[in-house]
Each structure stands twice: as C-alpha cells, then as structure tokens.
Write a protein that holds these residues in place. Structure first.
Motif, PDB file in Angstrom:
ATOM      1  N   ALA A 153       4.822  69.269  83.792  1.00  0.00           N
ATOM      2  CA  ALA A 153       4.165  68.266  82.949  1.00  0.00           C
ATOM      3  C   ALA A 153       3.993  68.792  81.524  1.00  0.00           C
ATOM      4  O   ALA A 153       4.243  68.073  80.548  1.00  0.00           O
ATOM      5  N   GLU A 154       3.587  70.047  81.412  1.00  0.00           N
ATOM      6  CA  GLU A 154       3.431  70.668  80.093  1.00  0.00           C
ATOM      7  C   GLU A 154       4.781  70.748  79.383  1.00  0.00           C
ATOM      8  O   GLU A 154       4.893  70.469  78.186  1.00  0.00           O
ATOM      9  N   ALA A 155       5.820  71.102  80.116  1.00  0.00           N
ATOM     10  CA  ALA A 155       7.171  71.188  79.532  1.00  0.00           C
ATOM     11  C   ALA A 155       7.667  69.814  79.114  1.00  0.00           C
ATOM     12  O   ALA A 155       8.223  69.665  78.018  1.00  0.00           O
ATOM     13  N   TRP A 156       7.498  68.807  79.975  1.00  0.00           N
ATOM     14  CA  TRP A 156       7.972  67.461  79.631  1.00  0.00           C
ATOM     15  C   TRP A 156       7.286  66.928  78.379  1.00  0.00           C
ATOM     16  O   TRP A 156       7.913  66.225  77.577  1.00  0.00           O
ATOM     17  N   LYS A 157       6.017  67.266  78.183  1.00  0.00           N
ATOM     18  CA  LYS A 157       5.303  66.826  76.981  1.00  0.00           C
ATOM     19  C   LYS A 157       6.022  67.354  75.731  1.00  0.00           C
ATOM     20  O   LYS A 157       6.289  66.615  74.789  1.00  0.00           O
ATOM     21  N   ARG A 158       6.387  68.633  75.743  1.00  0.00           N
ATOM     22  CA  ARG A 158       7.112  69.235  74.616  1.00  0.00           C
ATOM     23  C   ARG A 158       8.503  68.615  74.457  1.00  0.00           C
ATOM     24  O   ARG A 158       8.942  68.316  73.357  1.00  0.00           O
ATOM     25  N   VAL A 159       9.203  68.476  75.591  1.00  0.00           N
ATOM     26  CA  VAL A 159      10.580  67.982  75.559  1.00  0.00           C
ATOM     27  C   VAL A 159      10.631  66.547  75.047  1.00  0.00           C
ATOM     28  O   VAL A 159      11.482  66.197  74.232  1.00  0.00           O
ATOM     29  N   ARG A 160       9.724  65.695  75.510  1.00  0.00           N
ATOM     30  CA  ARG A 160       9.719  64.284  75.066  1.00  0.00           C
ATOM     31  C   ARG A 160       9.486  64.171  73.560  1.00  0.00           C
ATOM     32  O   ARG A 160      10.142  63.379  72.880  1.00  0.00           O
ATOM     33  N   LEU A 161       8.544  64.950  73.036  1.00  0.00           N
ATOM     34  CA  LEU A 161       8.289  64.936  71.586  1.00  0.00           C
ATOM     35  C   LEU A 161       9.527  65.395  70.819  1.00  0.00           C
ATOM     36  O   LEU A 161       9.920  64.792  69.816  1.00  0.00           O
ATOM     37  N   PHE A 162      10.133  66.475  71.287  1.00  0.00           N
ATOM     38  CA  PHE A 162      11.323  67.026  70.634  1.00  0.00           C
ATOM     39  C   PHE A 162      12.474  66.018  70.673  1.00  0.00           C
ATOM     40  O   PHE A 162      13.139  65.780  69.665  1.00  0.00           O
ATOM     41  N   ALA A 163      12.713  65.405  71.828  1.00  0.00           N
ATOM     42  CA  ALA A 163      13.818  64.452  71.989  1.00  0.00           C
ATOM     43  C   ALA A 163      13.625  63.233  71.092  1.00  0.00           C
ATOM     44  O   ALA A 163      14.583  62.750  70.474  1.00  0.00           O
ATOM     45  N   ALA A 164      12.404  62.744  70.986  1.00  0.00           N
ATOM     46  CA  ALA A 164      12.131  61.582  70.132  1.00  0.00           C
ATOM     47  C   ALA A 164      12.361  61.925  68.662  1.00  0.00           C
ATOM     48  O   ALA A 164      12.987  61.158  67.926  1.00  0.00           O
ATOM     49  N   LYS A 165      11.877  63.094  68.266  1.00  0.00           N
ATOM     50  CA  LYS A 165      12.005  63.530  66.861  1.00  0.00           C
ATOM     51  C   LYS A 165      13.464  63.740  66.465  1.00  0.00           C
ATOM     52  O   LYS A 165      13.862  63.418  65.355  1.00  0.00           O
ATOM     53  N   ASP A 166      14.268  64.245  67.391  1.00  0.00           N
ATOM     54  CA  ASP A 166      15.653  64.596  67.066  1.00  0.00           C
ATOM     55  C   ASP A 166      16.693  63.590  67.560  1.00  0.00           C
ATOM     56  O   ASP A 166      17.882  63.897  67.584  1.00  0.00           O
ATOM     57  N   ASN A 167      16.237  62.405  67.966  1.00  0.00           N
ATOM     58  CA  ASN A 167      17.145  61.324  68.392  1.00  0.00           C
ATOM     59  C   ASN A 167      18.070  61.734  69.531  1.00  0.00           C
ATOM     60  O   ASN A 167      19.260  61.414  69.510  1.00  0.00           O
ATOM     61  N   ILE A 168      17.538  62.438  70.506  1.00  0.00           N
ATOM     62  CA  ILE A 168      18.320  62.810  71.682  1.00  0.00           C
ATOM     63  C   ILE A 168      18.268  61.644  72.657  1.00  0.00           C
ATOM     64  O   ILE A 168      17.191  61.256  73.111  1.00  0.00           O
ATOM     65  N   HIS A 169      19.445  61.093  72.971  1.00  0.00           N
ATOM     66  CA  HIS A 169      19.520  59.949  73.880  1.00  0.00           C
ATOM     67  C   HIS A 169      20.264  60.292  75.160  1.00  0.00           C
ATOM     68  O   HIS A 169      20.385  59.444  76.035  1.00  0.00           O
TER      69      HIS A 169
END
Length: 178
Positions: free
Chosen positions: A104-120
């Motif tokens: 859960a802690e990792a997904w929180k970081r990953v989701r923010l990063f993916a949104a910021k960097d347009n990872i689809h």
C-alpha cells in the motif's frame, strides 16, 4: 576522502549507462521467467496475460535516479508503437528498493509518480523472487520479450535517448515475426 568517494560512486554511475543490444535470433531465445504479481487495480497480472504481444519488461523504482531519467524515453517508445501488439510492463521494485513496509505504501508512491510522468502502461508490484529470477543486480533493467514469451534482448541500465533507436529497431523486428 574525495578520491574514495569518487571510487564508491563510479560503479553506480557506470551501472546507469546503457548500451543498445541486438535481439537474439528466435531459435536461441530463452523463456522469460513467469510471474503473477499484483497490478495497480488490485488484480493479479501475469506475463502470460501478454502472450501475442511484444513486451518491454522494465524493472524500476520511484526514487532510482536512472529510472527517473529513463521514464520519458519509455513513454516515447510506448507512444511510437501505439495501436501495435506491443506494451511496456513496469515492475516497481519500490518495496525492496525503498525498504517500504507494505505494498500500500509503495502503490501510493507509484501512483503519484505515474500520474506526474504520464505513465499509461501497466505497472505491477515486484518482489525479491522476481528480481532473482531475472538475475538483476541493479535497476533500471529491461527485457524485451517476444510474442511467445521469450527474452529477445536485455538492456542493463538506463534506456536513454541514445538507446531509443536500438530499442525501437528491435521492437520492430519482433513485431514483424510470426
């Protein structure tokens, strides 16, 4: 002290460099280690789910400097092959790389990063056993997998702007295979 510091930094800087690799001939390819990992939506994702597609399997973490540097290149590669039987699958190694306590802690970081960097492209949460199965000693690391689930090329270190032509050429070759 400064010389000692430079020597300790040099291996990690060299590990971040990437050289292009030609793909392995079809008959010489080894099967990619299978996995079944949790995807962003909480459902399991396996490598077999992508059978029939060329896959660029990318191991990364949100606080890995080389990983951060290569994301724009991966986004360009994804866009270049949009509509073709190709995908990038990002394997987040945040739990072990960042020594986090939970997915859960990792997904929180990953989701923010993916949104910021347009990872689809799809992201899954990796684990130590998958890291070992692929024989990784550092990240970022990427494996180009053919439509049949075999490793056709490996890219150790950052896939940067200099390596993009090589990666796209190899993807094109794999897409043209039956």
């Amino acid at each position: 002290a400064i010389v000692l510091m430079l020597f300790s930094l040099t291996p990690s800087l060299l590990a971040q460099q990437n050289t292009g690799q030609s793909h392995t001939a079809n008959r010489g390819r080894m099967p990619a280690p299978a996995f079944r990992l949790m995807g962003e939506n909480g459902k399991p994702v396996s490598l077999a789910d992508f059978r029939g597609k060329v896959v660029l399997l990318n191991f990364w973490a949100t606080d890995c400097g080389g990983c951060i540097m290569e994301v724009p290149t991966l986004v360009k590669i994804e866009a270049h092959f949009q509509g073709k039987p190709f995908t990038i699958v990002a394997v987040s190694m945040d739990i072990s790389y960042e020594r986090l306590k939970s997915a859960a802690e990792a997904w929180k970081r990953v989701r923010l990063f993916a949104a910021k960097d347009n990872i689809h492209y799809p992201i899954v949460m990796g684990n130590a056993s998958l890291l070992n199965a692929y024989g990784l000693s550092s990240i970022p690391d990427s494996f180009l997998i053919d439509k049949h689930g075999n490793i056709a090329a490996a890219y150790h270190g950052v896939i940067n702007q200099n390596a993009i032509d090589n990666v796209e050429k190899n993807i094109g070759i794999l897409l043209s295979e039956p």
